[in-house]
Design a protein around this motif. Structure first.
Motif, mmCIF file in Angstrom:
data_model
loop_
_atom_site.group_PDB
_atom_site.id
_atom_site.type_symbol
_atom_site.label_atom_id
_atom_site.label_comp_id
_atom_site.label_asym_id
_atom_site.label_seq_id
_atom_site.Cartn_x
_atom_site.Cartn_y
_atom_site.Cartn_z
ATOM 1 N N ARG A 69 -1.023 14.796 4.924
ATOM 2 C CA ARG A 69 -2.280 15.610 4.982
ATOM 3 C C ARG A 69 -2.288 16.833 4.214
ATOM 4 O O ARG A 69 -3.188 17.286 3.436
ATOM 5 N N GLY A 125 -3.418 9.185 4.635
ATOM 6 C CA GLY A 125 -3.490 9.999 3.559
ATOM 7 C C GLY A 125 -5.102 10.008 3.713
ATOM 8 O O GLY A 125 -5.674 11.344 3.413
ATOM 9 N N ARG A 126 -5.995 9.020 4.132
ATOM 10 C CA ARG A 126 -7.575 9.227 4.322
ATOM 11 C C ARG A 126 -8.021 9.519 5.697
ATOM 12 O O ARG A 126 -8.987 9.939 5.957
ATOM 13 N N ARG A 127 -7.297 8.887 6.679
ATOM 14 C CA ARG A 127 -8.004 9.030 8.001
ATOM 15 C C ARG A 127 -6.518 9.430 8.938
ATOM 16 O O ARG A 127 -5.826 8.783 9.657
ATOM 17 N N PRO A 128 -6.235 10.772 8.981
ATOM 18 C CA PRO A 128 -5.104 11.360 9.386
ATOM 19 C C PRO A 128 -4.906 11.305 11.035
ATOM 20 O O PRO A 128 -3.970 10.960 11.351
ATOM 21 N N ARG A 149 -4.728 19.603 2.723
ATOM 22 C CA ARG A 149 -5.184 20.009 3.912
ATOM 23 C C ARG A 149 -4.362 21.343 3.860
ATOM 24 O O ARG A 149 -3.069 21.359 3.706
ATOM 25 N N LEU A 204 0.864 4.170 -2.789
ATOM 26 C CA LEU A 204 0.824 5.694 -2.473
ATOM 27 C C LEU A 204 2.016 6.284 -3.005
ATOM 28 O O LEU A 204 2.104 7.597 -3.402
ATOM 29 N N SER A 234 -2.560 16.136 0.375
ATOM 30 C CA SER A 234 -4.064 15.979 0.078
ATOM 31 C C SER A 234 -4.981 17.071 -0.078
ATOM 32 O O SER A 234 -6.047 16.950 -0.182
ATOM 33 N N ARG A 262 0.817 -1.128 0.043
ATOM 34 C CA ARG A 262 -0.118 -0.112 -0.014
ATOM 35 C C ARG A 262 0.926 1.241 -0.088
ATOM 36 O O ARG A 262 0.654 2.135 -0.780
ATOM 37 N N ALA A 319 -2.713 4.844 6.672
ATOM 38 C CA ALA A 319 -3.963 5.471 6.982
ATOM 39 C C ALA A 319 -3.957 6.902 6.931
ATOM 40 O O ALA A 319 -4.923 7.657 6.907
#
Length: 465
Positions: A267, A236-239, A272, A192, A270, A188, A234
C-alpha cells in the motif's frame, strides 16, 4: 552430446514418478492403522523402494523442466499448469504420504463438529476410530490451527459423517484447492515483482515438495499459502481485500500473519501514507479474525495453542543444539541440563525476530521477497521444522527472487528435502534407510541408462554409425 529435453518427456517422466509414488504408497504410505503392514514385510519393502524410485524420477523431471524454462523457447504458464495437473493426478486417490497429520485434521474437525474444545483437549477426548489414526504424540495435544481451517474441517466432518475414506479425499481436495490458488497467484506475484512468471511457477508450484507434501500429504499449508498468495495479489489495488485474505491465511496457520507487513508495504509503495495503511490493515485483520472465529465457533484458544509442544526427535536447528547442549551438561553433572532445549528455542525466537527486522529494513521496497525470506527464517530457526515448512518462504521467493542464482540455491534445498522423510511419516530404522536408498539408487541407474541410450549414435546396416 546434450541429453535431449522436451516438454513431453518431462511430462511423461514426472507422471511416471508420481505413479510410482501412488503405487508404492499403497503398502508403504501413512495408511490407516488397520491397513498398516509390518515394515519388514515384502510388500512394505517393495512399496518403500517404489516410492523412492518415484521421488527420484519426479526430481529428475522437475530439473529437466527447469532447463526448458531457462531455455530459448520456454513453456508458458498455461503449459506448466497442465504439467502440474498431470503430475498431481496419480496422487489424488493415493493414500496419505510422508505424514499422518491429515488424520489429526479429520479428528479435530470431528471435535469441532461435536462442539468440543479442540484447543483444550486432544483427539483422545473424541475417542473412536478417528482418534486411533492420530499419531500417539498428538492424541493428547490441542490443535495449533486457526478457525479458518477448523471451520472447513468441521464442515467436512459433517458432510462425510466421520467416514475415513471420504474424509481423506475431502482433505486432499482442500489441499488441491490451496495448490490451485498458489498456481493462480504465482504468475501475478512474479509480474508484480518484475520476475519471470514461468520460472515462478516452476519453482513455486511444480517443485517436488509441493507434490509430495501438499498434494500427497494433504497438508493445510497449501490452503494457507494459496490464501496468502491471493491476498498479496489483491493488496496492490484492493488492500482491504488483501488484508482479509492474508488474515484468513493466518487463521489457517499463524506464520502467514507476517503477510500483513507485506500488505502495508504494498500500500505504501502504491502511494498511500504509512499511518492510514497500517490502520486500515489492522482494522481489516481484526474484523476478519472476529468474524471467522464467530463462524467457526472455536473461540480464541488458538492463540494459547501456538506453543503446542514439538517432538523430542525434531530436527530443527535449535532443537538439535538444545539436545546437544543438554547432553553435554548432563555429562558435566549440571542441574541446568533440562533448561538447554527451552533456552535454545528462546534464542531461536529472538534470532528470528532480529533477522526478520533486518530483512524488512533492507528489503522494504521488495515486500514479496522480504516476506519470503522472513518465512524461511521462521521455518529454519523455529522450534520445529518439517520439509514442507520450507514452502512457506520458497513459494514467495519463487515469485520474487532477484536472480537466477537465488532460485538455484532454493531449488537445490527443495531437491534435498524431497528425500528427507519416509512415506509412512514415521522414524526410519536402518533397514528402511537401506531400502529407501536402494529405491533412489535404482532411479538414478534407470535415468543414467536412459541418458546413455538417448546419446548413443544411431546404428545403420553394415555396422557403420
Amino acid at each position: 552430446m546434450a541429453f535431449p529435453v522436451d516438454l513431453r518427456s518431462c511430462q511423461v517422466l514426472g507422471l511416471a514418478g508420481t505413479a510410482f509414488l501412488a503405487l508404492g504408497g499403497e503398502t508403504a504410505g501413512a495408511l490407516p492403522v488397520r491397513e498398516l503392514l509390518a515394515p519388514a514385510s515384502v510388500r512394505a519393502a517393495l512399496g518403500l523402494v517404489g516410492v523412492y524410485f518415484g521421488v527420484v524420477l519426479l526430481i529428475a523431471a522437475w530439473m529437466l523442466l527447469g532447463r526448458l524454462v531457462r531455455g530459448p523457447q520456454p513453456p508458458g504458464p498455461r503449459a506448466l499448469l497442465l504439467v502440474l495437473a498431470l503430475w498431481a493426478a496419480p496422487l489424488l486417490l493415493a493414500p496419505p504420504l510422508f505424514s499422518r497429520d491429515v488424520y489429526s485434521y479429520l479428528a479435530q474437525g470431528a471435535m469441532v463438529d461435536s462442539h468440543m474444545d479442540v484447543y483444550a483437549d486432544g483427539p483422545d477426548r473424541l475417542g473412536g476410530p478417528l482418534a486411533e489414526e492420530v499419531a500417539p504424540m498428538w492424541r493428547h495435544t490441542g490443535a495449533p490451527y486457526g478457525p479458518t481451517f477448523l471451520a472447513l474441517a468441521s464442515a467436512l466432518s459433517a458432510l462425510t459423517r466421520g467416514e475415513l475414506p471420504a474424509g481423506l479425499l475431502g482433505m486432499r481436495l482442500i489441499a488441491l484447492l490451496g495448490v490451485a490458488l498458489m498456481a493462480v497467484a504465482l504468475p501475478r506475484l512474479a509480474r508484480l515483482s518484475g520476475a519471470d512468471p514461468a520460472a515462478a511457477l516452476w519453482l513455486g508450484a511444480l517443485n517436488p515438495l509441493v507434490l509430495l507434501h501438499l498434494v500427497a500429504g494433504a497438508h493445510n499449508d497449501a490452503l494457507m499459502l494459496g490464501l496468502l498468495g491471493l491476498g498479496l495479489v489483491a493488496a496492490g489495488r484492493r488492500p482491504v481485500v488483501g488484508a482479509v485474505l492474508v488474515t484468513l491465511a493466518a487463521l489457517v496457520k499463524a506464520p502467514a500473519a507476517l503477510g500483513l507487513l507485506a500488505v502495508v508495504a504494498l500500500r505504501v509503495r502504491s502511494g498511500r501514507p504509512p499511518l492510514p495503511a497500517v490502520l486500515t490493515t489492522a482494522v481489516a485483520a481484526a474484523a476478519t479474525t472476529v468474524a471467522a472465529t464467530a463462524v467457526a465457533g472455536t473461540g480464541y484458544g488458538w492463540i494459547g495453542a501456538l506453543d503446542t509442544p514439538v517432538s523430542s526427535h525434531n530436527w530443527a536447528l535449535t532443537s538439535l543444539l538444545g539436545r546437544a547442549t543438554g547432553a553435554l551438561l548432563t555429562r558435566l553433572g549440571s542441574a541446568l541440563a533440562p533448561l538447554a532445549v527451552p533456552a535454545w528455542h528462546l534464542f531461536g525466537l529472538a534470532a528470528t525476530a532480529v533477522a526478520v527486522l533486518l530483512i524488512w529494513v533492507r528489503l522494504r521496497p521488495r515486500p514479496v521477497y522480504a516476506l519470503g525470506l522472513s518465512l524461511l527464517t521462521v521455518a529454519v530457526f523455529g522450534p520445529a521444522i518439517r520439509p514442507w515448512y520450507v514452502l512457506w518462504g520458497l513459494f514467495l521467493v519463487a515469485a520474487a527472487a532477484p536472480s537466477t542464482s537465488v532460485r538455484h540455491r532454493v531449488a537445490a534445498l527443495a531437491g534435498v528435502l524431497a528425500l528427507a522423510v519416509l512415506p509412512s511419516g514415521g522414524a526410519a530404522d536402518l533397514g528402511q534407510l537401506v531400502l529407501a536408498v536402494s529405491g533412489g539408487v535404482l532411479g538414478v541407474v534407470v535415468l543414467w541408462q536412459a541418458r546413455q541410450a538417448a546419446q548413443a549414435p544411431a546404428q545403420v546396416p553394415g555396422g557403420a554409425a
